[in-house]
Design a protein around this motif. Sequence first.
Motif, PDB file in Angstrom:
ATOM      1  N   SER A   8       0.863  -1.174   0.000  1.00 37.50           N
ATOM      2  CA  SER A   8       0.000   0.000   0.000  1.00 37.50           C
ATOM      3  C   SER A   8       0.901   1.226   0.000  1.00 37.50           C
ATOM      4  O   SER A   8       1.686   1.433   0.938  1.00 37.50           O
ATOM      5  N   VAL A   9       0.813   2.028  -1.072  1.00 38.17           N
ATOM      6  CA  VAL A   9       1.750   3.134  -1.283  1.00 38.17           C
ATOM      7  C   VAL A   9       0.975   4.436  -1.432  1.00 38.17           C
ATOM      8  O   VAL A   9       0.027   4.523  -2.218  1.00 38.17           O
ATOM      9  N   LEU A  10       1.387   5.445  -0.664  1.00 37.41           N
ATOM     10  CA  LEU A  10       0.830   6.791  -0.792  1.00 37.41           C
ATOM     11  C   LEU A  10       1.802   7.641  -1.594  1.00 37.41           C
ATOM     12  O   LEU A  10       2.951   7.835  -1.183  1.00 37.41           O
ATOM     13  N   LEU A  35       3.373   0.174 -11.284  1.00 41.95           N
ATOM     14  CA  LEU A  35       3.252  -0.345  -9.922  1.00 41.95           C
ATOM     15  C   LEU A  35       1.811  -0.713  -9.593  1.00 41.95           C
ATOM     16  O   LEU A  35       1.548  -1.668  -8.857  1.00 41.95           O
ATOM     17  N   ALA A  36       0.856   0.056 -10.135  1.00 46.57           N
ATOM     18  CA  ALA A  36      -0.550  -0.165  -9.824  1.00 46.57           C
ATOM     19  C   ALA A  36      -1.051  -1.521 -10.314  1.00 46.57           C
ATOM     20  O   ALA A  36      -2.096  -2.004  -9.849  1.00 46.57           O
ATOM     21  N   TYR A  63      -5.991   4.135 -12.153  1.00 43.86           N
ATOM     22  CA  TYR A  63      -5.009   3.224 -11.558  1.00 43.86           C
ATOM     23  C   TYR A  63      -4.797   3.438 -10.059  1.00 43.86           C
ATOM     24  O   TYR A  63      -4.098   2.650  -9.413  1.00 43.86           O
ATOM     25  N   CYS A  64      -5.384   4.473  -9.472  1.00 40.25           N
ATOM     26  CA  CYS A  64      -5.262   4.725  -8.036  1.00 40.25           C
ATOM     27  C   CYS A  64      -6.547   4.332  -7.313  1.00 40.25           C
ATOM     28  O   CYS A  64      -7.642   4.524  -7.838  1.00 40.25           O
ATOM     29  N   ARG A  65      -6.413   3.828  -6.085  1.00 46.22           N
ATOM     30  CA  ARG A  65      -7.587   3.530  -5.266  1.00 46.22           C
ATOM     31  C   ARG A  65      -8.302   4.816  -4.860  1.00 46.22           C
ATOM     32  O   ARG A  65      -9.518   4.887  -4.851  1.00 46.22           O
TER      33      ARG A  65
END
Length: 419
Positions: A8-10, A35-36, A63-65
């Motif tokens: 999990s990356v911010l 990465l996603a 691609y981002c949550r």
Amino acid sequence: MSNPERLSVLYVSQMPASPPRFGAQARIHGLMTQLAERHDLTAVMLVDDEFDANESRTAMQAYCREVALIPNPHSHEGPTKRIEQLQSLVSTQSFERLRATVPALQSALDRALRTKRFDIVNLEFSFLGHCNLRQAPAGEKLPALVVDSHNIDFELARQYARSGSSLIRRLYAGVNWRKLRREELGTYRDADGVYLCSAADERRVLAEIPDANTAVIPNAADVDYYQPRPSDPPSDGRTLLFFGLLSYVPNIDGVLHFVENIWPYIAKANPNARLKIVGANPPPQLKALAGPRIEFTGFVPDLRPHLASAAVVIVPLRLGGGTRLKIVEGMAMGKAIVSTELGAEGIEAESGRDLLIEDEPKAFADAVGRLLNDPGLAARIGKSARELAVQRYSWNSAARKLEGFYRQILNAGSRGKRS
């Protein structure tokens, strides 16, 4: 980590990642989208007036949550920006940090970090290094902090101090780069890892911070998107192409240098040659160079037809750091490139095989002339360049390397503190 296979990356940045319109965005976008495919990404980023926030949000939601884009109230350009730069001279902080100090951004970061536990906080550039990024929900392990250094920014500012286009610019940069150095190195020291675009930049960081945990994650290209296509126009045998964001000082200097010091040799020896300059936001000093044989297109939505129809891609840069996306994208398109040594810094390419490298104006012009006069040579160099791009400079390869760096940091248990 709840799932050792999925991180999990911010992502935190001073600009949105997508859609990519220039080099810095292309790097962030390229790495994030790859990465996603294997990890969960969240983005909290500033957005200046020059971007369409809705367009950026929609592109990144693919691609981002979660995506939070915070308007930057300091995103002034023109005379207002110049006045703010002069005012910043009396501050202990650099202009870049002052411009990126936005309370609403910290509030958004607080909400994201206190609501969900992240394995990694990936900070783009060092200008947001003042933000409180080491937070987690109560009782949870704090995230590791990793910084993506697109350039050694204080070194770039120091270059401006030595060779700026005006005395005022040189004096301003002479004061500002020292502030940048303190802030940038402080951000690197606080991080669990710093990744850089080139081995040269890695050496520069390690010379300042010998115990820094570093990795080289090179700039790359979407080699499936940037590739020769049957539908593209063929090379016209006479157009030289320069492309890049034209409000960026190294690009401004490079175009001025080329037109003033190199182009006269080429224009005289090759009467049919023409120069096409592609990029957004050219300042008046560049627009004034336009003429019958020198064209400024402005921003173009698809660079590929322009690359395909060009005979030679030129990279006459004298300022800058990192690695140039314009080179790897040109290589991916199978184009013959002439660059300065600094322009090609960090690219593992061999001059004479994958591109041509010359620094002196007459030698640079002669190299361009060789390619214009020998299409076979241009084709061979372009073919070799394409092969090199596919083998070493794809975003998939770069993202795999970055993922390995993340895991190395997490496995080392850096700063395993709890909130």
